[in-house]
Design an enzyme around this catalytic site. Structure first.
Site, PDB file in Angstrom:
ATOM      1  CB  ALA A  41       6.458  -0.783  -0.239  1.00 57.11           C
ATOM      2  N   GLY A  46      -0.345   4.418  -0.046  1.00 57.27           N
ATOM      3  CA  GLY A  46      -0.286   5.020  -1.383  1.00 57.27           C
ATOM      4  C   GLY A  46      -0.251   3.986  -2.491  1.00 57.27           C
ATOM      5  CB  CYS A  47       1.842   1.006  -3.028  1.00 56.89           C
ATOM      6  SG  CYS A  47       3.430   1.877  -3.130  1.00 56.89           S
ATOM      7  CB  THR A  48      -3.117  -0.080  -0.961  1.00 55.27           C
ATOM      8  OG1 THR A  48      -2.185  -0.970  -0.335  1.00 55.27           O
ATOM      9  CG2 THR A  48      -4.494  -0.714  -0.985  1.00 55.27           C
ATOM     10  CB  ALA A  51      -2.330  -1.557  -6.512  1.00 52.51           C
TER      11      ALA A  51
END
Length: 158
Positions: A41, A46-48, A51
């Site tokens: 998401a 975590g995804c930030t 990325a």
């Protein structure tokens, strides 16, 4: 869930909408190496982190001949905000129906706080110049993954 990909097999083809308002296909990278990373998401902690690690490492990855593409089940509008907010400098693709994630075995059963559900499995697939899987990593950790990928691919970090 599809059986996990293994090195040497042909990577499943795809064509998905991207955060720039166009479409990106695996065929766009024919003859090049590409790192496909599947994340659950956009704009979550975590995804930030993951990325932004790819963003910050893009120069060293590109110098080694790799393109980077992020894929998630997020709608294009959310991906546009993610790119703008974090200055992401590579394509983000929207796989809202999970078809591509399924074909890459990056969608399946997950467990969290005692509950079992279907969701995106954080995964990274490296596709070589011939369109074959070179590396397939599943259930990876967001933090430290890009550094591990540098080590696995024998790429000097920037």
């Amino acid at each position: 869930m599809t059986e996990r990909l293994v090195p040497g097999e042909l990577a499943p083809t795809f064509s998905l909408p991207n955060a720039d308002g166009g479409t990106t296909s695996l065929a766009d990278f024919a003859g090049r190496k590409v790192i496909l990373f599947f994340y659950p998401a956009a704009m979550t902690p975590g995804c930030t982190k993951q990325a932004c690690d790819f963003r910050d490492s893009l120069t060293s990855l590109q110098a080694a001949g790799y393109a980077v593409v992020g894929l998630s089940p997020d709608p294009v509008a959310k991906l546009e905000k993610f790119v703008a907010r974090d200055g992401l400098n590579y394509p983000l693709l929207s796989d809202e129906d999970h078809a591509v994630a399924l074909s890459y075995a990056a969608w399946g059963e997950k467990k969290n706080y005692g509950k079992t559900y279907q969701g995106l499995i954080r995964s990274t697939i490296v596709v070589d110049e011939a369109g074959k899987v070179a590396v397939a990593q599943y259930n990876i950790r967001a933090t430290g993954h890009v550094a591990k990928l540098h080590r696995d691919l024998k790429i000097a970090a920037a």
